[in-house]
Design a protein around this motif. Structure first.
Motif, PDB file in Angstrom:
ATOM      1  N   PHE A   1       0.846  -1.205   0.000  1.00  0.00           N
ATOM      2  CA  PHE A   1       0.000   0.000   0.000  1.00  0.00           C
ATOM      3  C   PHE A   1       0.878   1.251   0.000  1.00  0.00           C
TER       4      PHE A   1
ATOM      5  N   ALA B   1       1.183   4.083  -2.716  1.00  0.00           N
ATOM      6  CA  ALA B   1       0.848   5.460  -2.323  1.00  0.00           C
ATOM      7  C   ALA B   1       1.976   6.409  -2.710  1.00  0.00           C
TER       8      ALA B   1
ATOM      9  N   SER C   1      -6.101  16.471   2.182  1.00  0.00           N
ATOM     10  CA  SER C   1      -7.255  15.608   1.876  1.00  0.00           C
ATOM     11  C   SER C   1      -6.770  14.231   1.405  1.00  0.00           C
ATOM     12  N   HIS C   2      -5.731  14.243   0.569  1.00  0.00           N
ATOM     13  CA  HIS C   2      -5.202  12.985   0.042  1.00  0.00           C
ATOM     14  C   HIS C   2      -4.651  12.122   1.177  1.00  0.00           C
TER      15      HIS C   2
ATOM     16  N   GLU D   1      -5.446  12.254   4.346  1.00  0.00           N
ATOM     17  CA  GLU D   1      -6.545  11.792   5.206  1.00  0.00           C
ATOM     18  C   GLU D   1      -7.232  10.576   4.585  1.00  0.00           C
ATOM     19  N   ARG D   2      -7.479  10.689   3.267  1.00  0.00           N
ATOM     20  CA  ARG D   2      -8.137   9.583   2.558  1.00  0.00           C
ATOM     21  C   ARG D   2      -7.253   8.331   2.572  1.00  0.00           C
ATOM     22  N   LEU D   3      -5.951   8.534   2.335  1.00  0.00           N
ATOM     23  CA  LEU D   3      -5.019   7.402   2.343  1.00  0.00           C
ATOM     24  C   LEU D   3      -4.978   6.738   3.720  1.00  0.00           C
TER      25      LEU D   3
ATOM     26  N   PHE E   1      -7.314   6.557   6.052  1.00  0.00           N
ATOM     27  CA  PHE E   1      -8.498   5.726   6.317  1.00  0.00           C
ATOM     28  C   PHE E   1      -8.498   4.466   5.444  1.00  0.00           C
ATOM     29  N   ASP E   2      -8.120   4.636   4.179  1.00  0.00           N
ATOM     30  CA  ASP E   2      -8.069   3.466   3.288  1.00  0.00           C
ATOM     31  C   ASP E   2      -7.036   2.455   3.791  1.00  0.00           C
TER      32      ASP E   2
END
Lengths: 284, 176
Positions: free
Chosen positions: B116, B120, B132-133, B135-137, B139-140
């Protein structure tokens, strides 16, 4: 020592192999994965069929009666639409106007959605065999969905409105000044969003009085006036000449089951359309 | 080394395709919550745990290619991360088999985390800004790790059950 050599050789293969294989067999990969992509959607259709099959006769009769009412209303709308189209074609002929760009509509079932930190895409069950081409607009009842980015024989990949790669010219409802829209991804547990830039400084928006962003004829592949989303705030950008803001997209964008692909009408079809009087789908 | 055809290879290949299908359905369902699970390591569990090195490499490579065929990346950007991780997994596979299922969960979660993070690092951001990126990464990554930790022992149990139903004696082929 031999094991290390094998490991090094395999690592080297990893670096060069996949890229080379995919470069030469990219199309084959797509066609190979397409049936796997379609399978969940087909299973969903089957599940729906059997769930409907288990309904009582009474429920089916009631559903049939409701559908008949809807059909009657839609038939009226279709005849009105046909009459308006004929009128429009006559005016175009009288004033020698260039005809509006027209589209054929292809209804497609969504088979898979991939909304990650890196990409925002969905796969639909229509492909080049149905006349779908790269760049075609994808819409639904609530507005724009995205744009076709890849096409195989039976499936197509749609770059969603919220994707960072999605960018188009737009304008606000009731205003002709063009602005730029671009997708901005989606935060976890949040609805997808976008951003708007190059907004004239005299405009303002708030949560109580949002501005509705719609497609512009400058967007090319999209008909004029389709809803993109609502802008709830606008701030002055770094140049201090324009404003920029966040666009709230429709929440149902990430839960769609069916979409409509607007395929371009071929020149020969366009010539036939006025004579036929119908057959060409959604106009702008 | 056993020279007879290993019947487990086609069974594991079918299992891998079914797993890919289920991952696709799961991600489709999770898209409503803007959550995405990126779990290539789950595809390595079965080949790592049940096949000898050569067969495991072949099956893991095919699974890796299939997994990548589903990703909207081109020209092998992700392949390096995925297949390097796959090789690392296979490299440590003999050690894994000595350890129990809790270790399987731990090792494959770590392997997935590695893949991952590699992806990333090399793949372009899909968000408007880096916060934002990130934060999204985050959680994913969290959901992907949790899913791998839960699914790795499950994949082992499913394969064991599948072999048992097919009348395959695991000791006959030997645990390499």
């Amino acid at each position: 020592m031999q094991s290390v050599a094998v490991f090094a050789a395999l690592l080297f293969l990893c670096l060069l192999g996949p890229g080379a294989v995919r470069h030469f067999t990219g199309g084959l990969f797509e066609e190979f994965r397409a049936p796997i992509d379609e399978l969940p959607s087909r299973l969903y259709d089957l599940e729906k069929f059997w769930s409907l099959h288990s309904n009582s006769k009474r429920a089916l009769i009631e559903a049939g009666r409701d559908l008949a009412r809807l059909n009657a209303a839609y038939e009226l709308k279709v005849s009105e639409n046909s009459s308006l189209k004929d009128t429009l074609l006559r005016y175009e002929a009288i004033f020698n106007f260039p005809s509006h760009e027209k589209f054929n509509s292809v209804v497609a079932r969504v088979v898979r959605r991939d909304l990650s930190a890196w990409w925002q895409q969905m796969t639909v069950r229509r492909g080049s065999l149905d006349g779908v081409a790269v760049g075609d607009a994808v819409v639904y009842a609530g507005g724009i969905v995205g744009r076709v980015s890849e096409v195989s024989l039976n499936t197509a990949v749609v770059e969603l409105l919220s994707s960072r790669k999605f960018r188009l010219a737009a304008h606000f409802e009731g205003s002709d000044e063009p602005v730029i829209y671009q997708g901005a991804g989606a935060l976890s547990f949040h609805d997808p969003c976008g951003e708007v830039s190059d907004v004239p400084s005299n405009l303002s928006a708030s949560a109580a009085r949002p501005l509705r962003l719609v497609t512009s004829s400058l967007a090319g592949t999209f008909p004029e006036g389709l809803v993109i989303g609502d802008v709830v705030s606008l701030n002055t950008d770094s140049s201090a000449l324009f404003k920029e803001g966040k666009v709230v997209l429709r929440a149902d964008l990430s839960a769609l089951r069916e979409v409509v692909i607007l395929t371009k009408v071929l020149p020969e079809e366009q010539e036939d359309a006025p004579r036929a009087g119908s057959g060409v789908g959604e106009g702008s | 080394m056993n020279t007879r055809t290993d019947i487990r290879i086609p069974l594991i290949a079918v299992f891998e395709i079914a797993l890919l299908l289920m991952l696709g359905i799961l991600n489709d369902m999770l898209s409503q919550f803007s959550v995405y699970i990126f779990v290539p390591a789950v595809l390595l569990v079965a080949p790592c745990m049940f096949l000898n090195f050569t067969s495991a490499v072949a099956v893991a490579f095919c699974a890796g290619y299939m997994f990548e065929a589903f990703l909207p990346v081109r020209d092998g950007i992700a392949a390096f991360g995925l297949l390097a991780g796959a090789l690392a997994g296979l490299w440590f596979a003999p050690r894994l088999r000595v350890l129990g299922k809790p270790s399987v969960s731990l090792v494959f979660t770590a392997m997935n985390a590695l893949m991952f993070l590699l992806c990333a690092a090399v793949m372009p951001s899909g968000s408007a800004d880096w916060i934002s990126h990130g934060e999204r990464l985050f959680f994913d990554f969290l959901f992907s790790s949790a899913f791998t930790a839960a699914a790795a022992p499950f994949a082992v149990s499913v394969c064991e059950g599948m072999f048992m139903l097919c009348g395959i004696d695991l000791d006959y082929y030997g645990r390499v």
